[in-house]
Design an enzyme around this catalytic site. Structure first.
Site: not given
Lengths: 597, 249
Positions: A296, A440-442, A447
């Site tokens: 992240r 992406y990546e959450g 977040q």
């Protein structure tokens, strides 16, 4: 035309003047990582990024990846560039020397990765995913797995992926369906299932691809507690570590995406493929989480990186493009028109871009330094304290830096006017490439939930205190300073409101979780803006101290001060609107019935 | 065979040069500096000779204030074995550099000295020739190809009529042209190794050389700005302008 020169002076400023890079070289194992090492590595990395990777960015976007008969072809020049990158040892930068890595700090890796992403985000995906796989195997694999897979992943001969997403599950990994069936072999399983959105899942840059796959054992409990992590290579490895026979892993196609078109986003089909359990059975999510923070932070800096390229390009254009005259009269009478830079609105856009980019970089550099300390300090309490600060600020770095970057790349395109909308000028590519970083990546909303739902309440607010205490102490001390007060005072006021809002949200969230969730995104942004206010004050403090003895560099420090002033006057006030909006509670968001949408 | 390569720290070739407001020189504060590109080609050629087993040791030399050490480190990261830094704050001109290099060559006794044909900051194109003359060595300037055969260096030069190949008896000096090779990017492991290589520090005094400048810069100015073009309506007008205004036909 986009332009990119690595911001080496800003790196030096952050490393040597704002945050003491010397502290990193005091950490055990990082003795070599002195300021000179940082400078030498960054200078050479800059050359490769500017001269090799950057020129491939626009043509790579135009050509994209091609899928032919199960094989993915990367755009022209990518293979040669990858070979240069690999032979230069850049894939090994932060990896464990025991397996062939260079063992350099995360902070240095951060700046190198920023340069790579500024030059060519799509290219950076391939080594970036490999680094994630290396970390997973290094932290959770057994010794045989490490010896088998790490050396070739670290030297870049092979590459890696993370296979999480499936058609029915993205954010909610509890729904993973890919199956892992035990065999007679110890730790050996047969993996079957379909994964989608696999970056670098198939390509022609390396001779083998090592997938890290989340799958479910036959007797696994449902949900995230029943997920295990497996190494599933495209080609099996022989006993002496060479490439062996083909495994049951096939690429089913690639996605046609809005951006990062030179990064292959693949459907990967596992058909009775041989896989090896990493770590404990059903411990896959835990293994994933240890990597998630690093990934992240990495995405946050991708956004930052694109913002840098957008700023440099827009600044160059604004200084050269002659169009119209200044509202206060002709400024360049010898030219057919004044350059764009005379226009206040152009300046507003450029300063917004600069304040978010340079401030974001400073915030991220601070977090990365804490990351190095969290891993290497000898005192366990201090390690934990740094780890908690990183944990708290990770969702903020990820979400705010990428949200800002989308704004920044968009402003860059705006400054180019109609030419910004034309592919050949490269500005619209930055906007498109940047857009994925918010997802992406959450996704950024996730977040915000991570911040409000997990990090805020963890250890009865201890993570928050890791940020609140030093910031409170610092800003309070600097507020009455006659020169620094103009920065520290507005930052402190916004900080005070953040603390009040935090208390309010924690209280309301306990009674009704929707209250916290409805405010989460705005709270994260306000938190991030306050954090930027803090780092801009620290930057201003150094700039004030240095500008007098700047030996011809007064302009550099004056620019920092002017940008800090712009930030406090024009960007930080957004917190006022955010706090007001948060104060209105969940009702405006929740009252409309679902069926009425 | 020992090789000596000279490397100069100059303003990076990508930087847009700005003249100082007092016209005494160009702005170097807050400006990216790097190795003179022709010297980079020199280091690359030396490293290739070592990789081919022709050279055994490469010594990289630079001169100037403390930061030139970074340039020597770059040469070490590319593959040079050790460095020599002649530390001085005096502005060095080609003759002083040639004299310092001569003194170092006498100490080090290299078989071959490689320099860039010129530095991109002052474009003097003089140091190599002066050094060869001071040493009394043969010189092959603007080399676009280099081959060592026994005690002879075969140097190919691009001249107006084509290619000219000269045979130089070693010890000899060559200066590099652009097409001699394409310099490598230093690898990360080699950057780390370069930190451990030694850089010997010397002063002009220790070498017994007077480096006082003999040339005085009177004024540094930007080149004149290009005038905007004009559109001509007819061929006759064009010919008239070429004949009477530009006076080229």
């Amino acid at each position: 035309m986009t332009v990119y020169r690595a911001p080496l002076r800003d790196y030096k400023f952050l490393l040597e003047e704002v945050f003491d890079v010397g502290e990193i070289a005091k950490l055990p194992g990082y003795e070599e990582a002195t300021a000179e090492t940082f400078a030498a590595v960054l200078a050479e990395g800059a050359k490769l990024c500017e001269e090799v990777l950057f020129p491939l960015n626009l043509p790579g976007d135009a050509e994209g990846c091609r899928f032919e008969n199960g094989v993915v072809r990367t755009p022209k020049g990518f293979k040669e560039a990858y070979d240069l990158f690999r032979q230069g040892g850049w894939t090994a930068l932060a990896a464990d020397p025991h397996y062939g890595g260079q063992g350099l700090p995360a902070t240095l890796n951060f700046f190198v990765s920023e340069m790579v992403a500024s030059a060519n985000l799509s290219f950076g995906m391939y080594p970036g995913l490999t680094a994630g796989a290396v970390e997973a195997i290094h932290q959770h694999g057994d010794e045989v797995q490490k010896k088998t897979w790490l050396p070739k992943l670290i030297d870049g001969t092979w590459s890696g992926t993370m296979c999480l997403t499936e058609p029915q599950c993205g954010t909610d990994l509890g729904q993973v369906k890919t199956r892992a069936v035990p065999t007679d072999g110890d730790g050996v399983y047969r993996i079957t299932g379909t994964k989608i959105f696999i970056s670098a899942g198939e390509h022609d840059l390396t001779d083998n691809i090592v997938h890290l796959v989340l799958a479910r054992l036959p007797d696994a409990p449902s949900g995230t507690r029943g997920i295990s992590l497996f190494i599933v290579p495209k080609f099996l490895a022989t006993d002496d570590g060479a490439r062996g026979p083909r495994n049951g892993v096939r690429c089913g196609g690639i996605e046609h995406k809005m951006g990062i078109k030179a990064s292959a986003t693949c459907v990967i089909n596992f058909d009775d493929a041989q896989g090896y359990l990493v770590g404990e059975k059903n411990g896959g999510m835990r293994a994933m989480f240890t990597m998630m923070n690093a990934a992240r932070l990495g995405v946050g800096l991708q956004g930052l990186a694109l913002g840098e390229t957008a700023y440099q390009s827009a600044r160059t254009y604004a200084l050269e493009r002659l169009q119209g005259r200044s509202p206060t009269g002709v400024k360049f009478p010898d030219k057919p028109a004044d350059p764009l830079i005379v226009h206040p609105d152009i300046r507003r856009m450029l300063l917004t871009m600069r304040a978010y980019t340079e401030g974001g970089r400073a915030l991220a550099a601070w977090v990365m330094q804490a990351e190095d300390k969290a891993h290497r300090l000898t005192d366990a309490d201090e390690r934990a304290a740094n780890d908690e600060l990183v944990g708290l600020l990770t969702p903020i770095v990820k979400a705010m830096l990428t949200d800002n970057a989308f704004l920044v790349t968009n402003l860059g395109m705006q400054i180019f006017g109609g030419h910004g909308y034309i592919h050949d000028n490269g500005m619209e590519q930055l906007v498109r490439d940047c857009r994925i970083t918010q997802i992406y990546e959450g996704a950024n909303g996730i977040q915000a939930l991570d911040l409000v739902g997990r990090k805020m309440g963890q250890h009865t607010g201890r993570l928050l205190r890791r940020f609140f205490h030093p910031v409170d102490q610092y800003l309070r001390a600097k507020m009455s300073d006659p020169a620094l007060g103009e920065f520290a005072l507005p930052a402190y006021r916004a900080f005070g409101r953040l603390q009040q809002t935090t208390a309010l949200l924690a209280q309301k969230g306990l009674v009704n979780p929707d209250e916290a969730a409805a405010a989460a995104a705005e709270y994260l942004r306000a938190f991030g803006l306050v954090a930027l206010g803090y780092v801009w004050t620290r930057i201003a403090e150094v700039a004030l101290a240095k500008r007098g003895m700047a030996n011809g560099e007064a302009a550099f420090y004056d620019a920092k001060l002017a940008t800090a002033r712009f930030y406090m006057a024009k960007l930080l006030p957004e917190t006022g609107a955010l706090f007001a909006s948060i104060g209105s509670g969940a009702k405006p968001v929740m009252e409309l019935a679902a069926e009425a949408f | 065979m020992k090789l000596l390569v000279a490397v100069k720290r100059v303003i990076d070739y990508n930087v847009k040069i700005r003249v100082k407001s007092d016209h005494t020189g160009v702005e170097t504060a807050n400006v990216k500096m790097s190795m003179n590109p022709f010297d980079e080609i020199g280091v690359e050629e030396a490293v290739r000779l070592k990789e081919a087993g022709v050279a055994t040791e490469i010594v990289a030399v630079s001169m100037g204030p403390a930061p030139v050490q970074e340039t020597i480190r770059t040469a070490l990261a590319m593959g040079a074995d050790r460095g020599i830094h002649v530390e001085t704050d005096v502005e060095l001109q080609p003759l002083a550099v040639a004299k310092l290099l001569k003194a170092i060559a006498e100490k080090e006794q290299p078989q071959l000295i490689i320099l860039g044909k010129q530095a991109i900051d002052d474009d003097s194109n003089a140091t190599g020739q002066m050094l060869a003359a001071l040493l009394g060595w043969p010189q092959g300037t603007f080399a676009s190809k280099l081959k060592i055969e026994g005690d002879t260096a075969l140097v190919t030069r691009e001249v107006d009529g084509g290619l000219e190949t000269e045979a130089l008896k070693l010890p000899a000096l060559i200066t590099t042209d652009l097409r001699l090779n394409e310099p490598r990017y230093a690898s990360l492991p080699n950057i780390m190794k370069a930190k451990k290589k030694t850089i010997a520090k010397l002063t002009a005094g220790e070498l017994g050389i007077d480096v006082t400048p003999h040339l005085t810069v009177l004024k540094v100015e930007e080149p004149p700005k290009r005038q905007a073009g004009v559109k001509v309506k007819t061929v006759e007008e064009l010919i008239d302008k070429l004949r009477n205004e530009a006076r080229v036909i």
